[in-house]
Design a protein around this motif. Sequence first.
Motif, PDB file in Angstrom:
ATOM      1  N   GLN A  77       0.833  -1.204   0.000  1.00  0.00           N
ATOM      2  CA  GLN A  77       0.000   0.000   0.000  1.00  0.00           C
ATOM      3  C   GLN A  77       0.872   1.260   0.000  1.00  0.00           C
ATOM      4  O   GLN A  77       0.640   2.193  -0.766  1.00  0.00           O
ATOM      5  N   GLU A 123      -8.737   4.856 -10.307  1.00  0.00           N
ATOM      6  CA  GLU A 123      -8.438   4.471  -8.926  1.00  0.00           C
ATOM      7  C   GLU A 123      -8.274   5.711  -8.044  1.00  0.00           C
ATOM      8  O   GLU A 123      -7.665   6.699  -8.441  1.00  0.00           O
ATOM      9  N   THR A 125      -6.609   6.615  -5.247  1.00  0.00           N
ATOM     10  CA  THR A 125      -5.309   7.146  -4.832  1.00  0.00           C
ATOM     11  C   THR A 125      -4.666   7.941  -5.958  1.00  0.00           C
ATOM     12  O   THR A 125      -4.077   9.005  -5.725  1.00  0.00           O
ATOM     13  N   ARG A 145     -11.369   1.565  -5.984  1.00  0.00           N
ATOM     14  CA  ARG A 145     -10.395   1.451  -4.894  1.00  0.00           C
ATOM     15  C   ARG A 145      -9.709   0.087  -4.938  1.00  0.00           C
ATOM     16  O   ARG A 145     -10.320  -0.921  -5.306  1.00  0.00           O
ATOM     17  N   LEU A 146      -8.447   0.093  -4.555  1.00  0.00           N
ATOM     18  CA  LEU A 146      -7.662  -1.127  -4.424  1.00  0.00           C
ATOM     19  C   LEU A 146      -7.377  -1.370  -2.949  1.00  0.00           C
ATOM     20  O   LEU A 146      -7.484  -0.460  -2.125  1.00  0.00           O
ATOM     21  N   ARG A 147      -7.008  -2.603  -2.625  1.00  0.00           N
ATOM     22  CA  ARG A 147      -6.599  -2.909  -1.249  1.00  0.00           C
ATOM     23  C   ARG A 147      -5.348  -3.767  -1.296  1.00  0.00           C
ATOM     24  O   ARG A 147      -5.083  -4.479  -2.273  1.00  0.00           O
ATOM     25  N   GLY A 148      -4.591  -3.694  -0.234  1.00  0.00           N
ATOM     26  CA  GLY A 148      -3.369  -4.473  -0.166  1.00  0.00           C
ATOM     27  C   GLY A 148      -3.657  -5.946   0.108  1.00  0.00           C
ATOM     28  O   GLY A 148      -4.649  -6.303   0.734  1.00  0.00           O
ATOM     29  N   GLY A 149      -2.782  -6.805  -0.381  1.00  0.00           N
ATOM     30  CA  GLY A 149      -2.886  -8.241  -0.160  1.00  0.00           C
ATOM     31  C   GLY A 149      -1.509  -8.856  -0.094  1.00  0.00           C
ATOM     32  O   GLY A 149      -0.496  -8.169  -0.268  1.00  0.00           O
ATOM     33  N   MET A 153      -1.337  -5.234  -4.536  1.00  0.00           N
ATOM     34  CA  MET A 153      -2.609  -4.544  -4.570  1.00  0.00           C
ATOM     35  C   MET A 153      -3.614  -5.305  -5.431  1.00  0.00           C
ATOM     36  O   MET A 153      -3.277  -5.852  -6.473  1.00  0.00           O
ATOM     37  N   LYS A 155      -8.169  -5.471  -6.493  1.00  0.00           N
ATOM     38  CA  LYS A 155      -9.409  -4.695  -6.572  1.00  0.00           C
ATOM     39  C   LYS A 155     -10.249  -4.841  -5.315  1.00  0.00           C
ATOM     40  O   LYS A 155     -10.448  -5.936  -4.802  1.00  0.00           O
ATOM     41  N   LEU A 156     -10.745  -3.712  -4.836  1.00  0.00           N
ATOM     42  CA  LEU A 156     -11.737  -3.690  -3.773  1.00  0.00           C
ATOM     43  C   LEU A 156     -13.089  -3.251  -4.336  1.00  0.00           C
ATOM     44  O   LEU A 156     -14.102  -3.927  -4.145  1.00  0.00           O
TER      45      LEU A 156
END
Length: 224
Positions: A77, A123, A125, A145-149, A153, A155-156
């Motif tokens: 992130q 996106e 950010t 929005r994206l999310r960390g994994g 990164m 897709k959220l």
Amino acid sequence: MPATENAARIVLFDFDGVLMRGDAFSRFVRSRFRRSWWRSLLALIVLPVLLPFYAMRSLRMPIIGVFVRISLLGTSQARFEALTRDFALELVGKPRIFIREGISAMRRHILAGDRVIIVTGCEETLVRAIFDSIGLPDLEIVASRLRGGRLGMRKLVHNFGKAKPAQISLRGISEPWDLAYSDSAHDIPMLKRATEAVLVNADTRTSLRVRHALGREPRTVSWS
């Protein structure tokens, strides 16, 4: 209820094609491939497998999503946020990247006291970094929005098509909205819920599709 005399009007702006030329996030993804040989190699390996399925409209977004995931493999992130800031600075330095009449229209709405909201499939950010770079850090933004994994990164939320009105509603913003600006028939779900729909630089096919869906003539503008 739409805005009254004592309330700010709700004015929605799409981003890509309305305020900025081209697709900002696609530009970002391509830059990731240009700067990483192993990401490019991995993309080339999966391309022949996925390409035949791209003709199926229902599979296009998932296929595009695969390449987005590859472009962000191993990206945290914090690293993603740094990359978007650097890319935004690079992007806004390009000549004629912004649709100046669109930016001017947006600023006029802000000065008039309207509540301006950027509603985009780009996106979040990256969009925020772009507006920060041109001195507009306080804009409301409803975006993908994206999310960390563990692998980077992912897709959220993809704020596209029918998702746009749903995401706007989740922010507590009631419809109908006073104005909505877009360049695409994909935004019909958003445009239908606006008291006034405005099409920006739309071709004839897009104008016909929107007019048919709305049951009324949208206002059209040609911005450069």
